[in-house]
Scaffold this motif. Structure first.
Motif, PDB file in Angstrom:
ATOM      1  N   GLU A  44       4.078   0.000 -13.938  1.00  0.00           N
ATOM      2  CA  GLU A  44       3.458   0.919 -12.988  1.00  0.00           C
ATOM      3  C   GLU A  44       3.155   0.229 -11.674  1.00  0.00           C
ATOM      4  O   GLU A  44       3.359   0.814 -10.591  1.00  0.00           O
ATOM      5  CB  GLU A  44       2.188   1.502 -13.600  1.00  0.00           C
ATOM      6  N   GLN A  45       2.668  -1.009 -11.753  1.00  0.00           N
ATOM      7  CA  GLN A  45       2.390  -1.755 -10.533  1.00  0.00           C
ATOM      8  C   GLN A  45       3.669  -2.013  -9.748  1.00  0.00           C
ATOM      9  O   GLN A  45       3.707  -1.870  -8.511  1.00  0.00           O
ATOM     10  CB  GLN A  45       1.701  -3.087 -10.871  1.00  0.00           C
ATOM     11  N   ALA A  46       4.731  -2.379 -10.449  1.00  0.00           N
ATOM     12  CA  ALA A  46       6.011  -2.606  -9.785  1.00  0.00           C
ATOM     13  C   ALA A  46       6.527  -1.324  -9.142  1.00  0.00           C
ATOM     14  O   ALA A  46       7.087  -1.349  -8.035  1.00  0.00           O
ATOM     15  CB  ALA A  46       7.023  -3.156 -10.788  1.00  0.00           C
ATOM     16  N   GLU A  47       6.341  -0.201  -9.823  1.00  0.00           N
ATOM     17  CA  GLU A  47       6.786   1.073  -9.274  1.00  0.00           C
ATOM     18  C   GLU A  47       5.990   1.443  -8.026  1.00  0.00           C
ATOM     19  O   GLU A  47       6.557   1.929  -7.033  1.00  0.00           O
ATOM     20  CB  GLU A  47       6.649   2.170 -10.330  1.00  0.00           C
ATOM     21  N   ARG A  48       4.675   1.200  -8.069  1.00  0.00           N
ATOM     22  CA  ARG A  48       3.862   1.477  -6.877  1.00  0.00           C
ATOM     23  C   ARG A  48       4.286   0.598  -5.709  1.00  0.00           C
ATOM     24  O   ARG A  48       4.375   1.063  -4.558  1.00  0.00           O
ATOM     25  CB  ARG A  48       2.378   1.277  -7.197  1.00  0.00           C
ATOM     26  N   GLU A  49       4.548  -0.662  -5.984  1.00  0.00           N
ATOM     27  CA  GLU A  49       4.984  -1.564  -4.923  1.00  0.00           C
ATOM     28  C   GLU A  49       6.341  -1.140  -4.366  1.00  0.00           C
ATOM     29  O   GLU A  49       6.577  -1.212  -3.157  1.00  0.00           O
ATOM     30  CB  GLU A  49       5.049  -2.997  -5.457  1.00  0.00           C
ATOM     31  N   ARG A  50       7.231  -0.686  -5.253  1.00  0.00           N
ATOM     32  CA  ARG A  50       8.539  -0.227  -4.792  1.00  0.00           C
ATOM     33  C   ARG A  50       8.397   1.010  -3.915  1.00  0.00           C
ATOM     34  O   ARG A  50       9.041   1.128  -2.866  1.00  0.00           O
ATOM     35  CB  ARG A  50       9.436   0.090  -5.985  1.00  0.00           C
ATOM     36  N   GLN A  51       7.548   1.950  -4.341  1.00  0.00           N
ATOM     37  CA  GLN A  51       7.336   3.154  -3.548  1.00  0.00           C
ATOM     38  C   GLN A  51       6.707   2.823  -2.203  1.00  0.00           C
ATOM     39  O   GLN A  51       7.075   3.403  -1.168  1.00  0.00           O
ATOM     40  CB  GLN A  51       6.455   4.135  -4.321  1.00  0.00           C
ATOM     41  N   THR A  52       5.756   1.884  -2.209  1.00  0.00           N
ATOM     42  CA  THR A  52       5.135   1.474  -0.955  1.00  0.00           C
ATOM     43  C   THR A  52       6.155   0.829  -0.034  1.00  0.00           C
ATOM     44  O   THR A  52       6.181   1.106   1.181  1.00  0.00           O
ATOM     45  CB  THR A  52       3.987   0.498  -1.232  1.00  0.00           C
TER      46      THR A  52
END
Length: 211
Positions: A44-52
């Protein structure tokens, strides 16, 4: 009669092992759940960073497109010949952040500076000196910006124009008021009297030459 006595320590150990065997699967399952939750949080953290990161890149692309619309006309010689200081300055400022990564922006930046040298050599002479001294383009332009409000081609060494001496009535009118009309008329009369006194000897001299 049974003479066999149970060993308390052995019985306790056996009972403890039984408990361990019963609890071990539950502990193992708990560890698996914890590992799964931790992996999920990492994903989830990686996905948030990717979206950001994607949102930031999209924002940067939009900013680049908007800036390009402002500096692109500077690569058109026809536009540049008729552009004024304000238009050229805006194009220069739009191209500056992308000059090191976009060849089109770099060309626009250099052409804007050439045009500004034509429009306002006084300010751009100072800009060029600052650049030679090692100032960054934005710092140099920020320092010379007030100079664009001055005369672009100041001339030095010329004497001030000589103003003719003003009549007393005009000088009186230029002084601080209030003044009475009598003073103005009196000043005007003194000019006429002076002119009459100057002209009178000429008429006398003409009469004396008669037979």
């Amino acid at each position: 009669m049974n003479d066999h006595y149970a060993d308390p320590l052995r019985e306790a150990a056996a009972h403890g092992m039984q408990k361990v065997v019963q609890v071990a699967p539950t502990a193992a399952a708990a560890v698996q759940v914890w590992l799964h939750m931790k992996a999920q949080r990492v994903r989830e953290q990686a996905e948030r960073e990717r979206q950001t990161a994607d949102a930031l890149r999209a924002k940067q692309r939009a900013a680049h497109r908007a800036a390009r619309l402002q500096w692109l006309p500077a690569n058109d010689p026809a536009w540049l010949r008729t552009a004024d200081v304000l238009q050229v300055s805006r194009a220069w400022g739009a191209a500056l952040p992308y000059a090191t990564s976009d060849p089109g922006a770099e060309r626009a930046l250099l052409r804007c500076e050439s045009r500004l040298r034509e429009l306002h050599p006084y300010a751009m002479n100072r800009y060029d000196r600052l650049r030679v001294e090692g100032h960054a383009p934005e710092a140099a332009m920020r320092e010379v910006a007030p100079l664009f409000g001055r005369e672009p081609r100041p001339r030095t060494g010329y004497p001030a124009p000589v103003r003719p001496q003003l009549p007393p009535a005009v000088r009186l009118a230029q002084e601080d008021f209030p003044h009475t009309i009598d003073k103005v008329v009196e000043a005007g009369g003194s000019v006429k009297a002076t002119a009459g006194a100057t002209a009178k000897p000429a008429r006398t001299a003409t009469v004396n030459r008669l037979p």
